[in-house]
Design a protein around this motif. Sequence first.
Motif, short mmCIF file in Angstrom:
data_model
loop_
_atom_site.label_atom_id
_atom_site.label_comp_id
_atom_site.label_asym_id
_atom_site.label_seq_id
_atom_site.Cartn_x
_atom_site.Cartn_y
_atom_site.Cartn_z
N LYS A 54 0.86 -1.18 0.00
CA LYS A 54 0.00 0.00 0.00
C LYS A 54 0.90 1.24 0.00
CE LYS A 54 -3.66 -2.27 2.70
NZ LYS A 54 -4.42 -2.26 3.98
N MET A 55 0.86 2.00 -1.06
CA MET A 55 1.82 3.08 -1.24
C MET A 55 1.36 4.43 -0.69
SD MET A 55 4.38 1.57 -2.54
CE MET A 55 5.47 2.74 -3.33
N ALA A 56 0.08 4.65 -0.62
CA ALA A 56 -0.42 5.97 -0.20
C ALA A 56 0.15 6.41 1.17
CB ALA A 56 -1.94 5.97 -0.19
N PRO A 57 0.17 5.54 2.19
CA PRO A 57 0.71 5.99 3.49
C PRO A 57 2.20 6.35 3.42
CG PRO A 57 -0.58 3.98 3.75
CD PRO A 57 -0.38 4.16 2.28
N LEU A 58 2.94 5.72 2.49
CA LEU A 58 4.36 6.02 2.35
C LEU A 58 4.60 7.24 1.48
CD1 LEU A 58 5.61 2.36 1.66
CD2 LEU A 58 5.66 3.58 3.84
N ALA A 59 3.66 7.51 0.57
CA ALA A 59 3.86 8.59 -0.40
C ALA A 59 3.75 9.97 0.22
CB ALA A 59 2.84 8.44 -1.53
N THR A 60 2.85 10.16 1.16
CA THR A 60 2.61 11.50 1.72
C THR A 60 3.86 12.10 2.37
OG1 THR A 60 0.26 11.02 2.03
CG2 THR A 60 1.19 12.85 3.30
N PRO A 61 4.57 11.37 3.25
CA PRO A 61 5.80 11.95 3.82
C PRO A 61 6.86 12.24 2.76
CG PRO A 61 5.07 10.05 5.10
CD PRO A 61 4.26 10.06 3.85
N ALA A 62 6.94 11.38 1.73
CA ALA A 62 7.92 11.59 0.67
C ALA A 62 7.59 12.84 -0.14
CB ALA A 62 7.98 10.37 -0.24
N LEU A 63 6.31 13.06 -0.36
CA LEU A 63 5.88 14.26 -1.08
C LEU A 63 6.20 15.52 -0.27
CD1 LEU A 63 2.59 14.57 -3.06
CD2 LEU A 63 3.25 16.40 -1.54
N ASN A 64 5.92 15.47 1.02
CA ASN A 64 6.17 16.63 1.89
C ASN A 64 7.65 16.95 2.03
OD1 ASN A 64 3.44 17.01 2.32
ND2 ASN A 64 3.39 15.79 4.21
N ALA A 65 8.50 15.92 1.92
CA ALA A 65 9.95 16.15 2.06
C ALA A 65 10.46 17.10 0.99
CB ALA A 65 10.69 14.81 1.98
N VAL A 66 9.92 17.00 -0.21
CA VAL A 66 10.31 17.91 -1.29
C VAL A 66 9.52 19.21 -1.20
CG1 VAL A 66 10.35 18.25 -3.80
CG2 VAL A 66 11.06 16.05 -2.82
N LYS A 67 8.24 19.08 -0.89
CA LYS A 67 7.37 20.27 -0.85
C LYS A 67 7.84 21.27 0.20
CE LYS A 67 3.04 19.64 -1.67
NZ LYS A 67 1.61 19.23 -1.59
N TYR A 68 8.35 20.78 1.32
CA TYR A 68 8.75 21.68 2.41
C TYR A 68 10.27 21.82 2.57
CZ TYR A 68 3.81 21.35 3.48
OH TYR A 68 2.44 21.39 3.40
N GLY A 69 11.01 21.45 1.52
CA GLY A 69 12.43 21.81 1.45
C GLY A 69 13.41 20.89 2.14
N GLN A 70 12.98 19.72 2.63
CA GLN A 70 13.96 18.79 3.20
C GLN A 70 14.85 18.21 2.10
OE1 GLN A 70 10.64 16.57 5.30
NE2 GLN A 70 12.34 16.14 6.68
N ILE A 71 14.27 18.08 0.92
CA ILE A 71 15.01 17.59 -0.24
C ILE A 71 14.86 18.60 -1.37
CG2 ILE A 71 15.18 15.78 -2.00
CD1 ILE A 71 14.05 13.81 -0.01
N LYS A 72 15.97 18.88 -2.04
CA LYS A 72 15.97 19.77 -3.20
C LYS A 72 16.19 18.94 -4.46
CE LYS A 72 18.65 23.57 -5.27
NZ LYS A 72 19.86 24.41 -5.10
N ILE A 73 15.34 19.14 -5.46
CA ILE A 73 15.51 18.46 -6.74
C ILE A 73 16.15 19.43 -7.73
CG2 ILE A 73 14.36 17.34 -8.69
CD1 ILE A 73 12.22 16.34 -6.82
N VAL A 74 17.23 18.97 -8.38
CA VAL A 74 17.93 19.77 -9.39
C VAL A 74 17.85 19.02 -10.72
CG1 VAL A 74 20.12 20.82 -10.06
CG2 VAL A 74 19.51 20.66 -7.63
N PRO A 75 17.23 19.65 -11.76
CA PRO A 75 16.61 20.96 -11.78
C PRO A 75 15.20 20.94 -11.17
CG PRO A 75 16.47 19.99 -13.95
CD PRO A 75 17.27 19.04 -13.12
N GLU A 76 14.78 22.10 -10.72
CA GLU A 76 13.54 22.21 -9.94
C GLU A 76 12.30 21.83 -10.74
OE1 GLU A 76 11.32 25.55 -7.10
OE2 GLU A 76 13.18 26.04 -8.17
N ARG A 77 12.37 21.90 -12.08
CA ARG A 77 11.17 21.61 -12.88
C ARG A 77 10.68 20.17 -12.70
NH1 ARG A 77 15.22 21.33 -16.91
NH2 ARG A 77 15.15 19.42 -18.18
N PHE A 78 11.58 19.28 -12.20
CA PHE A 78 11.16 17.89 -12.00
C PHE A 78 10.36 17.71 -10.71
CE2 PHE A 78 14.43 17.15 -15.19
CZ PHE A 78 13.78 16.23 -16.00
N ASN A 79 10.19 18.79 -9.94
CA ASN A 79 9.30 18.72 -8.77
C ASN A 79 7.91 18.28 -9.21
OD1 ASN A 79 11.41 19.65 -7.27
ND2 ASN A 79 10.37 21.46 -6.48
N LYS A 80 7.45 18.83 -10.33
CA LYS A 80 6.09 18.52 -10.79
C LYS A 80 5.96 17.04 -11.14
CE LYS A 80 2.51 19.94 -14.08
NZ LYS A 80 2.10 18.55 -14.36
#
Length: 912
Positions: free
Chosen positions: A385-411
């Motif tokens: 079941k992926m949904a419970p694992l996905a939310t913290p992973a999504l927030n890690a990028v959304k709130y700056g714990q992880i930076k994606i380079v280049p930023e356009r891949f955030n979407k």
Amino acid sequence: MIEQEKTRETTPITDVAALPKAYEPQAVEARWYRFWEEGGYFKPRPNPARKPFVISMPPPNVTGALHLGHAITATLEDIMIRYHRMQGDETLWVPGEDHAGIATQTVVERLLATEGTDRHKIGREAFVERIWQWVHQYKSRIQDQHRRLGASCDWSRERFTLDEGLSKAVREVFVRLYEEGLIYRGERIINWCPVCMSAISDLEVNHVNTPGKLTYVRYPLKPLEGQAAGETEYISVATTRPETILGDTGIAVNPSDPRYKDLVGRIAIVPVVNREIPIVGDEAVEAGFGTGAVKVTPAHDPVDFEIGARHDLPRVQVIGFDARMTSEAGPYAGQDRYEARKNLVADLEKMGLVVKTEDYTVPLGRCQRSDTVIEPLISKQWFIKMAPLATPALNAVKYGQIKIVPERFNKTYFDWLENIHDWCISRQLWWGHRIPVWYCDACGEMIVSREDVTACPQCDSAQIRQDEDVLDTWFSSWLWPFSTLGWPDNTADLPRYYPNAVMETGYDIIFFWVARMVMSGIHFMGNAPFSTIYLHGLVRDAKGEKMSKSKANAVDPLEVMDKFGTDALRFTLATSSTPGNDMKLIDERIVGNRNFANKIWNASRFVLMKTADIGGGIPTIDSLRPQTLADRWILHRFQRLTRSVTRLIDDFQFGEAGRQINEFFWSDYCDWYVESAKVQMQGDEQAQQNTAAILRAVLDQSLRLLHPFMPFVTEEVWQYLYHFSEPDKAAWPASALIVASWPQYNEALVDEEAERQFSLVQHVVTLIRDARNQMNVEKSRRVSVIMAAGNDIEMFAAQSPVIEFLATTERPQLHAQLAQKPEQAMSLLAGAVEIYLPLAGLLDIGKELERLDKEIAQARQEVARLQGKLSNQNFVARAKPEVVEKEREKLAAQEERVTKLQSRHSELASLK
């Protein structure tokens, strides 16, 4: 050969004149890599004052040789590791390989087929042993190829996804997730390969746009109760897979579609098999596709599966796991799926139920390994079941714990996590992590266990069998950042090196691997596995096409390294790329960077030979005392370069960093400072010592900046530099450039005025050189020059020897201002500085005009000939189009030549 290399390692060249005249990568690379590895330079060196810098290498599959995708990964990661090592960080680069379940099994099965056998004949145990033989061979090969690429990873920590420690981590994760209710076994639609006979992951499905047909079929409607007999009613659907009609258990329409408002709840009849199926309303239906009504086949389509679940529709499987029709397919049972399609459509046409057929492009999913069209089928598999694992992973990028380079891949990252589906983790293979589940045949108990089970804990029976399936390859690799450090055991490495600093990989696996690593890291370790995700693009051929063996455009990095040297390949990959963008591998760039390696060697050899007899060693940049404008300028330029390159590497702009170093070394250092230094070295002893010190210091510091990009040539040159410049304290080899300190920016050496003045000198020299070339003046002939230098007259007076040498002139005649322009002189302008070159010293104007008259006449004659040829209609009509076009191009070139010659003639005539 090995003995010769060992001798070379311990016996330095004592005479600088004996330095090899050319750089030979093949004689250097293996020796320096062995020196680094055996010397322990790749191991982390503790530095409590700085945070460790850690990268976990994306593990290549053990299925063969490395390709250019691996080469760019190794290059960029090695640049980061070498840079941070020189910065003084405690660096760790963990190497490893992936067992690549389905890929490796497929390769070995093909090998067995050539021997006239298969895995079922030899049995599971023998087959797995055969794969291990393959793995040992190719794992070692991959490691050696990474060594060829210069990868400075800590081989003592090398990991393999089927190692005992990683296998322990896999079991721990499976059991924990099962105990938490996040792993379950159930029947769902999965990607099934009829050749591999296994469920496969989304990543292993290539979607290929394929010409197909959209067939519109009429389904009779069952008359309503009490409805008078009359003309049959129909509802039409459009499908690209007519054979699945036999498995339809419903027809769905959008409930807001007015065309079908009165049909929801009616019963339709499936043609041929005469199954009664309901018409249901469902928001998932796109009213604009086809007829607006869609057939629902829950057993053969993931969307239909969900629709069927919402409306409690039965699941009828008409295509088997062997891609042949099942008994549920009625008269088509046993036929191949495509044979059944052809026969069914023919029968429907005879029944008058085919409305029309249209050409349609179908995005067919094909198995990456067998190239077979995959079949969506319902199968009993293990899922997470992926949904419970996905939310913290999504927030890690959304709130700056992880930076994606280049930023356009955030979407891309967000879109996948926000629409995530449960992950099918079981595979019907023999190679991989066996699912840690046992079944008791005596009482039916299912046991999920961290340890092997030999007896049923429920009834004590020994009739125990382990689940036959293995786990998806990604199930082990999503644990990579912490399983490689010893988790779940409490090792010393784990708290020291987790989380990693950067995950560098291709953008094409951001969701299949990268996002999953974020999920597992947060779930099992409590924090994200890395702070930065750096995504590089694909390496394409010179035309921008994707490389593949079928296109015969694939490039073997080993062949490139054999021909041009590893540094040339690395520098090309690094400087041709920008974050997240695909790059073209152009041969000319590789050749150019091979030439750059030679330029480094030749310039360094010149400096070593020119300064061999001058003492002073290699001073630090900070201790230098510049005496001339060129001294001040080169030190200023180097400070600016150091600050820029450091910032660019910190910002992951490796390509631009490499390009700036190249420009500085080739142009600023070699073409301008080294040439100016030749003049300065003709001065007194103090001038010679000062110039030698700056030549060596800037060479030393430039090699440091360049080392992460081109490690082999820089280490070789640096060792020679320290040996010949500091013979009393430098053994052979000297320490090592790989651990030399990174250059530091020194504000005190920034000199904007030196930049302005020397740039003006460069401009003057360049203009005179261009004029000489334009006039075809012999290279050795000195020309006169008159300059109106204004406020810079004193500066130009000091720089006159430099101008004389670099532009091959007489001593410049300097004036603050000129009352009138010299007659018969070519005039040039460098900013506010006026430059006059007396033509008498350049050429005989009369003779040059005569020569130009002849050239103009010849060019006009050629123009007339080409015009006549192209006006001949017989030629234009009969010749091939490409021949005619070539003649037109010749005419345009000759017309342009006439224009340029006439302009040159007019310019000279005005000076006569």
